[in-house]
Scaffold this active site. Structure first.
Site, mmCIF file in Angstrom:
data_model
loop_
_atom_site.group_PDB
_atom_site.id
_atom_site.type_symbol
_atom_site.label_atom_id
_atom_site.label_comp_id
_atom_site.label_asym_id
_atom_site.label_seq_id
_atom_site.Cartn_x
_atom_site.Cartn_y
_atom_site.Cartn_z
ATOM 1 N N TYR A 144 42.382 34.894 47.819
ATOM 2 C CA TYR A 144 43.318 35.809 47.158
ATOM 3 C C TYR A 144 42.514 36.967 46.601
ATOM 4 C CZ TYR A 144 46.819 37.453 43.768
ATOM 5 O OH TYR A 144 47.708 38.206 43.034
ATOM 6 N N ASP A 239 34.307 39.399 46.831
ATOM 7 C CA ASP A 239 35.261 39.478 45.737
ATOM 8 C C ASP A 239 34.789 38.492 44.666
ATOM 9 O OD1 ASP A 239 37.289 39.214 43.935
ATOM 10 O OD2 ASP A 239 38.896 39.154 45.431
ATOM 11 N N LYS A 267 38.298 40.192 35.456
ATOM 12 C CA LYS A 267 38.330 39.053 34.534
ATOM 13 C C LYS A 267 37.237 39.126 33.458
ATOM 14 C CE LYS A 267 40.779 36.101 37.805
ATOM 15 N NZ LYS A 267 42.160 35.997 37.339
HETATM 16 N N1 HOZ Z 1 43.867 35.718 39.972
HETATM 17 C C1 HOZ Z 1 44.621 34.835 39.137
HETATM 18 C C2 HOZ Z 1 44.969 33.611 39.900
HETATM 19 N N2 HOZ Z 1 43.858 32.942 40.400
HETATM 20 C C3 HOZ Z 1 45.780 35.551 38.587
HETATM 21 C C4 HOZ Z 1 46.776 34.749 37.897
HETATM 22 C C5 HOZ Z 1 48.104 35.323 38.149
HETATM 23 O O1 HOZ Z 1 48.442 35.508 39.324
HETATM 24 O O2 HOZ Z 1 48.787 35.591 37.180
#
Ligand code: HOZ
Length: 434
Positions: A144, A239, A267
């Site tokens: 992701y 990433d 983050k």
């Molecule tokens: N990247 C986060 C999930 N692994 C984001 C959390 C969300 O989508 O709110």
């Protein structure tokens, strides 16, 4: 567990916010029930609107490696707050954050600060396309990279959690430029590169996948990606939105000794406020506007409050690393938790798969190795949902999805982990009784 107030708030929220939440996985869609509305956090603890207390292993989905309201970060924010919240002009503290990132992350010679991980990744692939003059990108199933159009193809995190196969609103002409192969599958990468190299701008990868649950790279996988991309003039993008400053001060790239061309961060570098970044080779970054023609901008980029929290966080991490070997301690805590979970599984005679990387872990509700998304997707997500609720009732706050990571932070103690393990044993027992 009393949820009276959270239920009332959620009922109100669905009237004015789609699904009642501002990011889909928060809605508890895959585990059922109502999400607790969080009122405050301190250290490793969270309290919800009904006064329930939890030990937090979500850490706001990764950023809070120092726990909630870490006093040195709060103090710096208080000082900054009185000086104004946004100028849309250069500030010294954004320079200090950029310099810190360039100094610590091996691949980053120059960096552009943005406001989220999604912005970082979408800007990085625009840059890769602008630099190479090629159109296509290769990503891995279950990885992701935020919610930009190009990435919502076989994506992990909320997309996997909600089982969304493709996303309406993304033209096929756009998603067709995103090629995908299974994570850890070098042969599949070789195949795609053989066919598509002339039009392939970049390969983007989470060096440790953490959005299909935690899936570490197989031995040699990252060096292989480095070699094959370099051989074909394809940019390699790591990433590190999750792994940056999580696996070490130099991220996964320092940990595994593989240097990509570009890196995306988010983050932790915002210390709980919205900051993302993309950076890398100076010759590639020279193409970013206004130095070059690849346009990318943001009113709140380098926002003084956000970069203050980020800088204070990175400085605290560096200090802790110097003083006590923070990352080795986090890895030890991770190992301690993993040993305990494995003991519980043995005592309960359960065959589940635990993947770990440093201070991140995922217990997959499936047996057999999980090296890619196909294996992760075999998890019994219904049973994960039962386990999740049994843990929550016992005061352990985990991600409401099988396809996320459990994070240990610098403020978790061995006693916190013991409480986790006590709950874990009981929760597994109940989850498998039903
Ligand atoms: N990247 C986060 C999930 N692994 C984001 C959390 C969300 O989508 O709110």
């Amino acid at each position: 567990m009393d949820q009276t107030r959270s239920r009332a708030l959620f009922a109100e929220a669905v009237r004015c916010i789609p699904g009642g939440v501002n990011s889909p996985v928060r809605a508890f869609g895959s585990v059922g029930g109502t999400p607790p509305f969080i009122e405050r956090g301190a250290g490793a603890r969270l309290w919800d609107a009904d006064g329930n207390e939890y030990i937090d292993f979500v850490a706001s989905w990764g950023p809070l490696i120092l726990g909630h309201a870490y006093p040195p970060v709060v103090r710096r924010l208080e000082e900054a707050l009185g000086k104004g919240t946004s100028f849309g002009a250069p500030v010294a503290v954004e320079l200090a954050l950029a310099q810190t990132i360039c100094r610590l992350v091996p691949s980053v010679e120059k960096v552009r600060l943005v406001s989220s991980g999604t912005e970082a990744t979408m800007s990085a692939i625009r840059l890769a396309r602008g630099f190479t003059g090629r159109r296509k990108i290769l990503k891995f199933e279950g990885c992701y990279h935020g919610h930009a159009d190009a990435f919502l193809v076989k994506a992990g995190s909320g997309v996997a959690t909600l089982g969304i196969p493709g996303c309406p609103g993304i033209p096929a002409e756009v998603s067709g430029l995103t090629l995908t192969v299974p994570y850890n599958d070098a042969a599949a990468v070789t195949d795609v590169v053989r066919r598509e190299a002339a039009d392939l701008a970049c390969v983007i990868v989470e060096p440790v996948a953490a959005n299909m649950g935690v899936v570490p790279p197989a031995d040699g996988f990252l060096p292989f990606l480095r070699e094959i991309t370099a051989a074909h003039g394809i940019l390699l993008v790591f990433d590190e939105v999750i792994t940056g400053f999580r696996l070490g001060l130099g991220g996964a790239q320092a940990h595994y000794g593989v240097t990509p061309d570009l890196t995306t961060l988010g983050k932790i570098i915002g210390g709980g406020l919205p900051v993302g970044a993309y950076g890398g080779r100076a010759d590639v970054m020279a193409h970013v506007a206004p130095a070059g023609p690849v346009y990318q901008a943001g009113t709140l980029s380098g926002n003084p409050l956000a970069v203050t929290a980020g800088l204070a966080t990175l400085e605290a991490l560096e200090q802790m690393e110097r003083d006590e070997g923070l990352y080795a301690r986090l890895a030890r805590l991770g190992g301690h938790l993993a040993d305990g979970i494995r003991r519980d599984l043995e005592r309960l005679n359960l065959c589940l798969t635990l993947n770990t990387a440093g201070s991140m872990a995922t217990l997959f509700f499936t047996d057999g190795a999980v090296r890619d998304f196909a294996a992760a997707a075999r998890s019994d997500t219904k049973r994960y949902g039962r386990y999740f609720w049994e843990m929550l009732r016992r005061g352990i706050y985990l991600a409401p999805s099988q396809f996320e990571a459990c994070f240990i932070s610098a403020v978790h103690t061995e006693a916190d982990l013991e409480l986790f393990l006590k709950a874990n044993y009981e929760a597994l027992k109940v989850a498998f009784e039903k």
